[in-house]
Design an enzyme around this catalytic site. Structure first.
Site, PDB file in Angstrom:
ATOM      1  N   SER A 278       0.835  -1.199   0.000  1.00  0.00           N
ATOM      2  CA  SER A 278       0.000   0.000   0.000  1.00  0.00           C
ATOM      3  C   SER A 278       0.869   1.247   0.000  1.00  0.00           C
ATOM      4  CB  SER A 278      -0.853  -0.027   1.277  1.00  0.00           C
ATOM      5  OG  SER A 278      -1.454   1.221   1.477  1.00  0.00           O
TER       6      SER A 278
ATOM      7  N   TYR B 136      -1.754  -0.944  10.899  1.00  0.00           N
ATOM      8  CA  TYR B 136      -2.041  -1.511   9.574  1.00  0.00           C
ATOM      9  C   TYR B 136      -0.871  -1.238   8.617  1.00  0.00           C
ATOM     10  CZ  TYR B 136      -3.673  -1.617   4.765  1.00  0.00           C
ATOM     11  OH  TYR B 136      -3.751  -1.847   3.407  1.00  0.00           O
TER      12      TYR B 136
ATOM     13  N   LYS C  65       2.055  -3.801   6.759  1.00  0.00           N
ATOM     14  CA  LYS C  65       2.435  -3.870   5.332  1.00  0.00           C
ATOM     15  C   LYS C  65       3.941  -3.696   5.171  1.00  0.00           C
ATOM     16  CE  LYS C  65      -1.545  -4.526   3.454  1.00  0.00           C
ATOM     17  NZ  LYS C  65      -1.829  -5.812   2.837  1.00  0.00           N
TER      18      LYS C  65
HETATM   19  P1  NAD Z   1     -10.962  -6.857   1.319  1.00  0.00           P
HETATM   20  O1  NAD Z   1     -11.141  -6.833   2.782  1.00  0.00           O
HETATM   21  O2  NAD Z   1     -12.154  -6.627   0.458  1.00  0.00           O
HETATM   22  O3  NAD Z   1     -10.266  -8.244   0.872  1.00  0.00           O
HETATM   23  C1  NAD Z   1      -9.364  -8.921   1.715  1.00  0.00           C
HETATM   24  C2  NAD Z   1      -9.835 -10.362   1.794  1.00  0.00           C
HETATM   25  O4  NAD Z   1      -8.955 -11.101   2.620  1.00  0.00           O
HETATM   26  C3  NAD Z   1     -11.241 -10.498   2.394  1.00  0.00           C
HETATM   27  O5  NAD Z   1     -12.034 -11.253   1.499  1.00  0.00           O
HETATM   28  C4  NAD Z   1     -11.018 -11.240   3.700  1.00  0.00           C
HETATM   29  O6  NAD Z   1     -12.099 -12.079   4.019  1.00  0.00           O
HETATM   30  C5  NAD Z   1      -9.730 -11.993   3.418  1.00  0.00           C
HETATM   31  N1  NAD Z   1      -8.912 -12.331   4.583  1.00  0.00           N
HETATM   32  C6  NAD Z   1      -8.450 -11.490   5.557  1.00  0.00           C
HETATM   33  N2  NAD Z   1      -7.726 -12.174   6.449  1.00  0.00           N
HETATM   34  C7  NAD Z   1      -7.711 -13.469   6.036  1.00  0.00           C
HETATM   35  C8  NAD Z   1      -7.110 -14.658   6.532  1.00  0.00           C
HETATM   36  N3  NAD Z   1      -6.394 -14.671   7.666  1.00  0.00           N
HETATM   37  N4  NAD Z   1      -7.293 -15.801   5.857  1.00  0.00           N
HETATM   38  C9  NAD Z   1      -8.010 -15.821   4.709  1.00  0.00           C
HETATM   39  N5  NAD Z   1      -8.593 -14.733   4.184  1.00  0.00           N
HETATM   40  C10 NAD Z   1      -8.442 -13.569   4.841  1.00  0.00           C
HETATM   41  O7  NAD Z   1      -9.815  -5.803   0.973  1.00  0.00           O
HETATM   42  P2  NAD Z   1      -9.323  -5.256  -0.434  1.00  0.00           P
HETATM   43  O8  NAD Z   1      -9.689  -3.819  -0.514  1.00  0.00           O
HETATM   44  O9  NAD Z   1      -9.726  -6.166  -1.522  1.00  0.00           O
HETATM   45  O10 NAD Z   1      -7.756  -5.309  -0.190  1.00  0.00           O
HETATM   46  C11 NAD Z   1      -6.965  -6.400  -0.619  1.00  0.00           C
HETATM   47  C12 NAD Z   1      -5.545  -6.186  -0.142  1.00  0.00           C
HETATM   48  O11 NAD Z   1      -5.063  -4.945  -0.660  1.00  0.00           O
HETATM   49  C13 NAD Z   1      -5.406  -6.102   1.368  1.00  0.00           C
HETATM   50  O12 NAD Z   1      -4.215  -6.746   1.761  1.00  0.00           O
HETATM   51  C14 NAD Z   1      -5.300  -4.609   1.628  1.00  0.00           C
HETATM   52  O13 NAD Z   1      -4.573  -4.331   2.795  1.00  0.00           O
HETATM   53  C15 NAD Z   1      -4.554  -4.142   0.390  1.00  0.00           C
HETATM   54  N6  NAD Z   1      -4.803  -2.727   0.070  1.00  0.00           N
HETATM   55  C16 NAD Z   1      -6.093  -2.271  -0.048  1.00  0.00           C
HETATM   56  C17 NAD Z   1      -6.324  -0.917  -0.296  1.00  0.00           C
HETATM   57  C18 NAD Z   1      -7.730  -0.388  -0.381  1.00  0.00           C
HETATM   58  O14 NAD Z   1      -7.921   0.831  -0.201  1.00  0.00           O
HETATM   59  N7  NAD Z   1      -8.736  -1.202  -0.676  1.00  0.00           N
HETATM   60  C19 NAD Z   1      -5.250  -0.037  -0.474  1.00  0.00           C
HETATM   61  C20 NAD Z   1      -3.952  -0.546  -0.373  1.00  0.00           C
HETATM   62  C21 NAD Z   1      -3.734  -1.893  -0.113  1.00  0.00           C
HETATM   63  N1  UFG Z   2     -12.332  11.411   3.667  1.00  0.00           N
HETATM   64  C1  UFG Z   2     -13.358  12.251   4.055  1.00  0.00           C
HETATM   65  N2  UFG Z   2     -14.479  11.691   4.572  1.00  0.00           N
HETATM   66  C2  UFG Z   2     -14.640  10.343   4.700  1.00  0.00           C
HETATM   67  C3  UFG Z   2     -13.596   9.500   4.293  1.00  0.00           C
HETATM   68  C4  UFG Z   2     -12.435  10.054   3.782  1.00  0.00           C
HETATM   69  O1  UFG Z   2     -13.234  13.468   3.958  1.00  0.00           O
HETATM   70  O2  UFG Z   2     -15.685   9.902   5.200  1.00  0.00           O
HETATM   71  C5  UFG Z   2     -11.111  11.995   3.062  1.00  0.00           C
HETATM   72  C6  UFG Z   2      -9.840  11.693   3.836  1.00  0.00           C
HETATM   73  O3  UFG Z   2      -9.646  12.660   4.841  1.00  0.00           O
HETATM   74  C7  UFG Z   2      -8.792  11.721   2.728  1.00  0.00           C
HETATM   75  C8  UFG Z   2      -9.545  11.234   1.496  1.00  0.00           C
HETATM   76  O4  UFG Z   2     -10.925  11.416   1.793  1.00  0.00           O
HETATM   77  O5  UFG Z   2      -8.395  13.057   2.486  1.00  0.00           O
HETATM   78  C9  UFG Z   2      -9.295   9.765   1.190  1.00  0.00           C
HETATM   79  O6  UFG Z   2      -9.556   9.005   2.374  1.00  0.00           O
HETATM   80  P1  UFG Z   2      -9.678   7.402   2.331  1.00  0.00           P
HETATM   81  O7  UFG Z   2     -10.003   6.960   3.703  1.00  0.00           O
HETATM   82  O8  UFG Z   2     -10.573   6.981   1.226  1.00  0.00           O
HETATM   83  O9  UFG Z   2      -8.203   6.948   1.884  1.00  0.00           O
HETATM   84  P2  UFG Z   2      -6.790   7.154   2.584  1.00  0.00           P
HETATM   85  O10 UFG Z   2      -5.895   7.765   1.571  1.00  0.00           O
HETATM   86  O11 UFG Z   2      -6.913   7.821   3.888  1.00  0.00           O
HETATM   87  O12 UFG Z   2      -6.350   5.658   2.877  1.00  0.00           O
HETATM   88  C10 UFG Z   2      -6.551   4.620   1.927  1.00  0.00           C
HETATM   89  C11 UFG Z   2      -6.685   3.300   2.680  1.00  0.00           C
HETATM   90  C12 UFG Z   2      -5.377   2.952   3.304  1.00  0.00           C
HETATM   91  C13 UFG Z   2      -4.327   2.921   2.250  1.00  0.00           C
HETATM   92  C14 UFG Z   2      -4.251   4.255   1.540  1.00  0.00           C
HETATM   93  C15 UFG Z   2      -3.247   4.230   0.427  1.00  0.00           C
HETATM   94  O13 UFG Z   2      -7.675   3.386   3.686  1.00  0.00           O
HETATM   95  O14 UFG Z   2      -5.455   1.690   3.874  1.00  0.00           O
HETATM   96  O15 UFG Z   2      -5.525   4.577   1.001  1.00  0.00           O
HETATM   97  O16 UFG Z   2      -3.478   3.163  -0.409  1.00  0.00           O
HETATM   98  F1  UFG Z   2      -3.144   2.650   2.825  1.00  0.00           F
END
Ligand code: NAD
Ligand code: UFG
Length: 336
Positions: free
Chosen positions: A124, A148, A152
């Site tokens: 991330s 979190y 990572k």
């Molecule tokens: P998500 O929660 O929709 O998907 C993650 C999946 O992993 C879920 O289906 C959950 O049930 C499964 N899971 C969690 N722990 C587990 C375990 N111990 N065993 C088996 N399954 C397990 O999240 P996502 O948005 O699809 O994110 C996927 C990956 O990308 C995650 O590692 C997340 O940290 C990373 N990521 C997400 C974002 C974002 O904003 N969505 C940004 C950066 C990185």
């Molecule tokens: N924000 C609002 N109101 C809300 C939610 C978010 O104003 O209800 C704003 C936040 O302050 C930020 C922007 O919208 O300025 C984006 O916020 P998000 O929560 O959507 O995303 P972040 O960039 O804070 O974080 C996300 C994931 C993290 C990940 C990161 C980079 O939550 O896990 O993107 O990938 F690490």
């Protein structure tokens, strides 16, 4: 080729399933469904007309994971499984470290024991902490500041140590920026349990009437309109990046880190305006105080992924919002 997707029933995993199946890969998913529903995979099968082999299993269970490798000839793994809420990780650090780190250790041990050494990991942009400058390159300093983000970062370090101990591994660390949007069919999308933490699902749920108004966390940042700026990337573009990374693994690249972002930053107010245009309705909002831990601005320099993987994000914010809205309006209660 058989690709194992850990966490493949989740938001990014399910979209990646579509891309892989359409490219002719066979897809195996292991997920404990702690943050997803198996319906997402049924929908993927509906979209692609292809089957997915699904195991409901916890990645922290070595015997269960090993059994999956014994039953299947797996060529490579994409490791999505993990807990991802920043706020929850601050309240429950042990659960986050245990699930994310232990799950990865078990996966790597089982892969090693079964001679599978090709791995794509979901990292991330959070590992950059508050970046010194933007756009962010892969060699920028790292330093996450919540459990979190640290999970990572630690996993990146563990995988780096693993690679230096045994260079027959091929490992891609993908640093995602802000994934949003949904498959254009409207059949799969982001379905957070409970109140959304992230901006786009929150806006979508306001638009569909589940939540009365959006709270915008601060309008006094040093950004053009005072609200936070992020690099929003369409989840289908992100999914496509995994295909690029997988294809690259086959050419023996060693250990490589890629930013997956668009290279463009948009403010919260710009995202609200784009969503209003896509949905044809006003999004009521109020400005509240800053959210602790938020940074002003974050966007990628994605040129390394473009050069190495031949990958670039193609979809703009209008398409991101239109697809997010189609998913939310067709599925107001998510997968339920
Ligand atoms: P998500 O929660 O929709 O998907 C993650 C999946 O992993 C879920 O289906 C959950 O049930 C499964 N899971 C969690 N722990 C587990 C375990 N111990 N065993 C088996 N399954 C397990 O999240 P996502 O948005 O699809 O994110 C996927 C990956 O990308 C995650 O590692 C997340 O940290 C990373 N990521 C997400 C974002 C974002 O904003 N969505 C940004 C950066 C990185
Ligand atoms: N924000 C609002 N109101 C809300 C939610 C978010 O104003 O209800 C704003 C936040 O302050 C930020 C922007 O919208 O300025 C984006 O916020 P998000 O929560 O959507 O995303 P972040 O960039 O804070 O974080 C996300 C994931 C993290 C990940 C990161 C980079 O939550 O896990 O993107 O990938 F690490």
């Amino acid at each position: 080729m058989n690709i194992l997707l850990t966490g493949g029933a989740g938001y990014i995993g399910s979209h990646t399933c579509v891309i892989l199946l359409e490219q002719g890969y066979d897809v195996i998913v292991v997920d404990n469904l702690c943050n997803s529903q198996v319906t997402s995979l049924k929908r993927v099968e509906q979209i692609t007309g292809k089957k997915i082999l699904f195991y409901q299993e916890d990645l922290c269970n070595p015997a269960g994971v090993d059994e999956i490798f014994r039953q299947n000839s797996i060529d490579a793994v994409i490791h999505f499984a993990g807990l991802k809420s920043v706020a929850e990780s601050v309240d429950q650090p042990l659960r986050y470290y245990q699930n994310n780190i232990d799950g990865t250790l078990v996966l790597c041990e089982v892969m090693q024991a079964n001679g599978v050494k090709s791995l794509v990991f979901s990292s991330s942009a959070t590992v950059y902490g508050n970046p010194e400058s933007v756009p962010i390159n892969e060699n920028a300093p790292v330093g996450a500041f919540n459990p979190y983000g640290r999970s990572k970062l630690f996993i990146e370090k563990i995988l780096t140590d693993l690679y230096f101990a045994d260079k027959s591994w091929n490992i891609s660390l993908l640093r995602y920026f802000n994934p949003v949007g949904a498959h254009p069919s409207g059949l799969i999308g982001e379905d957070p349990f409970g109140l959304p933490n992230n901006l786009m699902p929150y806006i979508s749920q306001v638009a569909v009437g589940k939540i009365p108004e959006l709270q915008i966390f601060g309008d006094d940042y040093e950004t053009p309109d005072g609200t936070g700026v992020r690099d929003y990337i369409h989840v289908m573009d992100l999914a496509q990046g995994h295909l690029g990374a997988l294809e690259k693994l086959a050419s023996d690249p060693g250990l490589v880190t890629y930013n997956l972002g668009t290279g463009k930053g948009f403010s919260v107010l710009e995202m609200v305006a784009a969503f209003e245009k896509a949905a044809g309705k006003k999004i009521p909002y109020k400005i509240v105080g800053r959210r602790p831990g938020d940074i002003p601005t974050c966007y990628a320099n994605p040129s390394f992924a473009e050069k190495e993987l031949g990958w670039t994000a193609r979809r703009g914010i209008d398409e991101m919002c239109a697809d997010a809205w189609r998913w939310q309006s067709m599925n107001p209660k998510g997968y339920v």
